[in-house]
Design an enzyme around this catalytic site. Structure first.
Site, PDB file in Angstrom:
ATOM      1  N   LYS A 131       3.165   0.833   3.250  1.00  0.00           N
ATOM      2  CA  LYS A 131       2.764  -0.207   4.208  1.00  0.00           C
ATOM      3  C   LYS A 131       2.853  -1.534   3.485  1.00  0.00           C
ATOM      4  O   LYS A 131       2.545  -1.612   2.294  1.00  0.00           O
ATOM      5  CB  LYS A 131       1.319   0.024   4.659  1.00  0.00           C
ATOM      6  CG  LYS A 131       1.147   1.270   5.497  1.00  0.00           C
ATOM      7  CD  LYS A 131      -0.259   1.338   6.074  1.00  0.00           C
ATOM      8  CE  LYS A 131      -0.469   2.666   6.736  1.00  0.00           C
ATOM      9  NZ  LYS A 131      -1.775   3.237   6.525  1.00  0.00           N
ATOM     10  N   LEU A 173     -15.924   2.784  10.053  1.00  0.00           N
ATOM     11  CA  LEU A 173     -15.713   3.999  10.838  1.00  0.00           C
ATOM     12  C   LEU A 173     -14.281   4.028  11.347  1.00  0.00           C
ATOM     13  O   LEU A 173     -13.944   3.398  12.353  1.00  0.00           O
ATOM     14  CB  LEU A 173     -16.698   4.042  12.024  1.00  0.00           C
ATOM     15  CG  LEU A 173     -18.181   3.816  11.681  1.00  0.00           C
ATOM     16  CD1 LEU A 173     -19.031   3.805  12.946  1.00  0.00           C
ATOM     17  CD2 LEU A 173     -18.688   4.870  10.713  1.00  0.00           C
ATOM     18  N   ARG A 198     -12.454  15.258   7.979  1.00  0.00           N
ATOM     19  CA  ARG A 198     -13.281  15.631   6.821  1.00  0.00           C
ATOM     20  C   ARG A 198     -14.708  15.927   7.258  1.00  0.00           C
ATOM     21  O   ARG A 198     -15.259  15.238   8.122  1.00  0.00           O
ATOM     22  CB  ARG A 198     -13.314  14.503   5.791  1.00  0.00           C
ATOM     23  CG  ARG A 198     -11.994  14.210   5.144  1.00  0.00           C
ATOM     24  CD  ARG A 198     -12.188  13.258   3.957  1.00  0.00           C
ATOM     25  NE  ARG A 198     -10.927  12.726   3.497  1.00  0.00           N
ATOM     26  CZ  ARG A 198     -10.615  11.420   3.507  1.00  0.00           C
ATOM     27  NH1 ARG A 198     -11.499  10.526   3.925  1.00  0.00           N
ATOM     28  NH2 ARG A 198      -9.445  11.020   3.074  1.00  0.00           N
ATOM     29  N   ASN A 229       0.874  -1.169   0.000  1.00  0.00           N
ATOM     30  CA  ASN A 229       0.000   0.000   0.000  1.00  0.00           C
ATOM     31  C   ASN A 229       0.914   1.222   0.000  1.00  0.00           C
ATOM     32  O   ASN A 229       1.427   1.628   1.035  1.00  0.00           O
ATOM     33  CB  ASN A 229      -0.898  -0.040   1.248  1.00  0.00           C
ATOM     34  CG  ASN A 229      -1.841   1.140   1.320  1.00  0.00           C
ATOM     35  OD1 ASN A 229      -1.775   2.045   0.484  1.00  0.00           O
ATOM     36  ND2 ASN A 229      -2.716   1.137   2.302  1.00  0.00           N
ATOM     37  N   ARG A 280      -2.555  -2.274  -3.432  1.00  0.00           N
ATOM     38  CA  ARG A 280      -3.771  -1.495  -3.230  1.00  0.00           C
ATOM     39  C   ARG A 280      -3.733  -0.302  -4.193  1.00  0.00           C
ATOM     40  O   ARG A 280      -2.742   0.422  -4.247  1.00  0.00           O
ATOM     41  CB  ARG A 280      -3.827  -0.973  -1.800  1.00  0.00           C
ATOM     42  CG  ARG A 280      -5.034  -0.096  -1.604  1.00  0.00           C
ATOM     43  CD  ARG A 280      -4.974   0.642  -0.298  1.00  0.00           C
ATOM     44  NE  ARG A 280      -6.159   1.454  -0.163  1.00  0.00           N
ATOM     45  CZ  ARG A 280      -6.168   2.658   0.409  1.00  0.00           C
ATOM     46  NH1 ARG A 280      -5.066   3.164   0.896  1.00  0.00           N
ATOM     47  NH2 ARG A 280      -7.279   3.325   0.500  1.00  0.00           N
ATOM     48  N   HIS A 312     -13.145   2.705   0.055  1.00  0.00           N
ATOM     49  CA  HIS A 312     -13.136   1.673   1.111  1.00  0.00           C
ATOM     50  C   HIS A 312     -13.761   0.366   0.617  1.00  0.00           C
ATOM     51  O   HIS A 312     -14.204  -0.456   1.418  1.00  0.00           O
ATOM     52  CB  HIS A 312     -13.950   2.113   2.355  1.00  0.00           C
ATOM     53  CG  HIS A 312     -13.290   3.144   3.210  1.00  0.00           C
ATOM     54  ND1 HIS A 312     -14.029   4.055   3.916  1.00  0.00           N
ATOM     55  CD2 HIS A 312     -11.993   3.387   3.489  1.00  0.00           C
ATOM     56  CE1 HIS A 312     -13.209   4.844   4.601  1.00  0.00           C
ATOM     57  NE2 HIS A 312     -11.963   4.458   4.348  1.00  0.00           N
ATOM     58  N   GLU A 351      -8.187  -5.556   4.971  1.00  0.00           N
ATOM     59  CA  GLU A 351      -8.050  -5.263   3.542  1.00  0.00           C
ATOM     60  C   GLU A 351      -6.851  -5.996   2.939  1.00  0.00           C
ATOM     61  O   GLU A 351      -6.920  -6.477   1.812  1.00  0.00           O
ATOM     62  CB  GLU A 351      -7.928  -3.754   3.331  1.00  0.00           C
ATOM     63  CG  GLU A 351      -9.238  -3.043   3.645  1.00  0.00           C
ATOM     64  CD  GLU A 351      -9.063  -1.579   3.985  1.00  0.00           C
ATOM     65  OE1 GLU A 351      -9.253  -0.757   3.098  1.00  0.00           O
ATOM     66  OE2 GLU A 351      -8.745  -1.263   5.142  1.00  0.00           O
ATOM     67  N   GLU A 406     -14.744  -1.044  15.272  1.00  0.00           N
ATOM     68  CA  GLU A 406     -14.271  -2.290  15.888  1.00  0.00           C
ATOM     69  C   GLU A 406     -14.057  -2.153  17.388  1.00  0.00           C
ATOM     70  O   GLU A 406     -14.212  -3.110  18.134  1.00  0.00           O
ATOM     71  CB  GLU A 406     -12.939  -2.719  15.242  1.00  0.00           C
ATOM     72  CG  GLU A 406     -13.085  -3.154  13.807  1.00  0.00           C
ATOM     73  CD  GLU A 406     -11.749  -3.220  13.074  1.00  0.00           C
ATOM     74  OE1 GLU A 406     -10.714  -3.402  13.737  1.00  0.00           O
ATOM     75  OE2 GLU A 406     -11.753  -3.101  11.836  1.00  0.00           O
TER      76      GLU A 406
HETATM   77  P1  ADP Z   1      -7.646   4.774   9.370  1.00  0.00           P
HETATM   78  O1  ADP Z   1      -8.877   5.261   8.661  1.00  0.00           O
HETATM   79  O2  ADP Z   1      -6.557   5.803   9.457  1.00  0.00           O
HETATM   80  O3  ADP Z   1      -7.185   3.398   8.922  1.00  0.00           O
HETATM   81  P2  ADP Z   1      -8.484   3.400  11.767  1.00  0.00           P
HETATM   82  O4  ADP Z   1      -9.445   2.477  11.087  1.00  0.00           O
HETATM   83  O5  ADP Z   1      -7.246   2.827  12.354  1.00  0.00           O
HETATM   84  O6  ADP Z   1      -8.111   4.644  10.866  1.00  0.00           O
HETATM   85  O7  ADP Z   1      -9.298   4.157  12.926  1.00  0.00           O
HETATM   86  C1  ADP Z   1      -8.724   5.156  13.688  1.00  0.00           C
HETATM   87  C2  ADP Z   1      -9.784   5.726  14.601  1.00  0.00           C
HETATM   88  O8  ADP Z   1     -10.272   4.700  15.475  1.00  0.00           O
HETATM   89  C3  ADP Z   1      -9.246   6.842  15.483  1.00  0.00           C
HETATM   90  O9  ADP Z   1     -10.194   7.890  15.557  1.00  0.00           O
HETATM   91  C4  ADP Z   1      -9.129   6.143  16.844  1.00  0.00           C
HETATM   92  O10 ADP Z   1      -9.220   7.019  17.911  1.00  0.00           O
HETATM   93  C5  ADP Z   1     -10.347   5.241  16.770  1.00  0.00           C
HETATM   94  N1  ADP Z   1     -10.326   4.242  17.846  1.00  0.00           N
HETATM   95  C6  ADP Z   1      -9.497   3.207  18.031  1.00  0.00           C
HETATM   96  N2  ADP Z   1      -9.775   2.579  19.205  1.00  0.00           N
HETATM   97  C7  ADP Z   1     -10.813   3.259  19.771  1.00  0.00           C
HETATM   98  C8  ADP Z   1     -11.569   3.129  20.989  1.00  0.00           C
HETATM   99  N3  ADP Z   1     -11.322   2.162  21.860  1.00  0.00           N
HETATM  100  N4  ADP Z   1     -12.554   4.023  21.221  1.00  0.00           N
HETATM  101  C9  ADP Z   1     -12.817   5.015  20.347  1.00  0.00           C
HETATM  102  N5  ADP Z   1     -12.150   5.188  19.196  1.00  0.00           N
HETATM  103  C10 ADP Z   1     -11.166   4.330  18.913  1.00  0.00           C
END
Ligand code: ADP
Length: 414
Positions: free
Chosen positions: A14, A218, A250, A7, A99, A189, A395, A344
């Site tokens: 990555k 999310l 955003r 990626n 990717r 996505h 992914e 998640e």
């Molecule tokens: P990206 O879109 O950069 O791949 P990720 O899918 O890794 O991002 O998601 C990052 C987001 O998930 C951040 O806003 C992070 O704070 C949030 N996040 C991770 N763990 C938690 C948690 N336990 N509670 C709330 N938000 C979380």
């Protein structure tokens, strides 16, 4: 087959190496041999490497471009230091899966990289000027290092949404803008939405045609997809990833007239407003504090800050609005599927988004919801008609699997 998944971004690379083949795909027994990333390429790069379930190693090295970064990664992969018994020389990498952010209208599925496919990805550069060039650099670097005999496959973020019909993908603007400039909604996505839909159907032992879900990715970027009969029929991101849900930085949906209005009031150019909407808005813009949902949840818990509360409320409100709209567009769904860092890991945000859907017969099992952090399973209570699931996305795994399928000429099943 050891597949190197790449990626490549503008200043980052990555990677993962995943051992997989058609039998392993069937058994869901693919093996992740290592992963890592190189950040700040172009200067003194920061390299993070991890083999198997081992500890992460961080180091720095001056790496001028993606080619130099890949070279560095390959040296580590084949060295004794990485301690990956199956990889001792470059020949132990059997294929590369890349990717690619934008496949435009040219690519509706993953493709073996040939000169013609490369040209197609180049043709999509004007649709993703920040991303596709880096993706191409990744492929070219891999071609140079591994040679033409190691097959490479491109897996597109947009491909899963190629099933959108005209009413879902056309903007209500003069039609010639679509004809002249391919201005339309594409959605992103896609690999993540497709992967979690696939896992959902495996968990519930359904056929693809029986899969009717709304997937909510999310993360820092966020999008929702309506999946009917296993196909994406609508997705919240548009021509660019700015449209749709509220994200880390955003804005998501807004009145398009705001662009010229903000430009006029703040003395900014259209490009500067675009940057403001992409990098200074969303959770960060409203809270004035952070784009990181975990930090915001902690802050709310400790200090009950008004603007932090507002940021979280607007985030959840928008997500609920999309769920409602998609339930209407797809004649009801069987489940919501939460994924991405927030989906998640945050039971609080999931609960907020799901609350008030009793009319659709969705009831959360609160204990299960609290329990499922970063693991897969159902979070709705017995008897819910609209169910809810948490499914961690992967992914890279889907890219590795598609790479194997494309090389072996197997059609992808989901
Ligand atoms: P990206 O879109 O950069 O791949 P990720 O899918 O890794 O991002 O998601 C990052 C987001 O998930 C951040 O806003 C992070 O704070 C949030 N996040 C991770 N763990 C938690 C948690 N336990 N509670 C709330 N938000 C979380």
């Amino acid at each position: 087959m050891n597949v190197l998944v790449l990626n490549a971004g503008s200043s980052s690379l990555k990677f993962q190496v995943i051992a997989t083949d058609l039998e392993r795909i069937k058994q869901n027994s693919d093996e992740r041999l290592c992963r890592g990333q190189v950040e700040r390429i172009g200067g003194n790069a920061i390299i993070t490497l991890q083999s198997g379930q081992g500890a992460r190693h961080k180091s720095t090295a001056p790496l001028r471009d993606i080619g130099a970064a890949l070279d560095y990664v390959l040296k580590w992969l084949t060295s004794a230091e990485s301690d990956i018994p199956d990889i001792n020389s470059p020949e132990d990498i059997h294929a590369v899966g890349n990717r690619v952010v934008h496949g435009g209208e040219l690519f509706s599925e993953s493709a073996l990289i040939t000169d013609q496919v490369l040209k197609g990805i180049e043709d999509c550069i004007d649709l993703a000027p920040l991303h596709n060039p880096s993706n191409i650099q990744g492929m070219m670097a891999a071609r140079k290092i591994f040679g033409q005999n190691v097959p490479q496959v491109a897996v597109f973020d947009t491909a899963f949404h190629s099933s959108l019909a005209e009413p879902a993908y056309l903007y209500a603007i003069p039609y010639h803008l679509y004809q002249r400039h391919r201005i339309r909604r594409y959605g992103f996505h896609g690999t993540s939405h497709r992967y979690v839909a696939h896992r959902y159907r495996a968990l519930r032992q359904l056929t693809r045609e029986q899969t009717n879900v709304i997937t909510l990715h999310l993360g820092n970027g966020a999008s929702a997809t309506a999946i009917r009969a296993g196909k994406s029929i609508d997705s919240s991101m548009g021509m660019t990833p700015l449209e749709g849900l509220v994200m880390g930085t955003r804005s998501g949906d807004l009145d398009p007239s705001l662009v010229s209005l903000i430009a006029m009031k703040e003395g900014l150019s259209a490009n500067e407003v675009d940057t403001l909407l992409n990098t200074q808005s969303g959770l960060l813009g409203i809270s004035g504090l952070s784009n990181d949902m975990r930090a915001l949840c902690d802050e709310l818990h400790q200090h009950d800050d008004r603007r932090v509360r507002l940021a979280i409320e607007i985030f959840c409100w928008r997500a609920r609005k999309y769920i409602g709209a998609y339930l209407a567009c797809m004649n009801g769904a069987d489940a919501l599927v939460f994924t991405g860092g927030i989906g998640e890991n945050s039971s609080t945000i999931r609960a907020r988004i799901c609350s008030g859907f009793e009319w659709a017969a969705l009831k959360l099992d609160e204990e299960q919801n609290d329990k499922l952090v970063g693991t897969e399973g159902e979070i709705s209570a017995e008897g819910s008609k609209l169910r809810a699931y948490v499914i961690p996305t992967d992914e890279e795994l889907l890219i590795a699997r598609d790479t194997v399928r494309v090389i072996l000429g197997e059609p992808h099943p989901s």
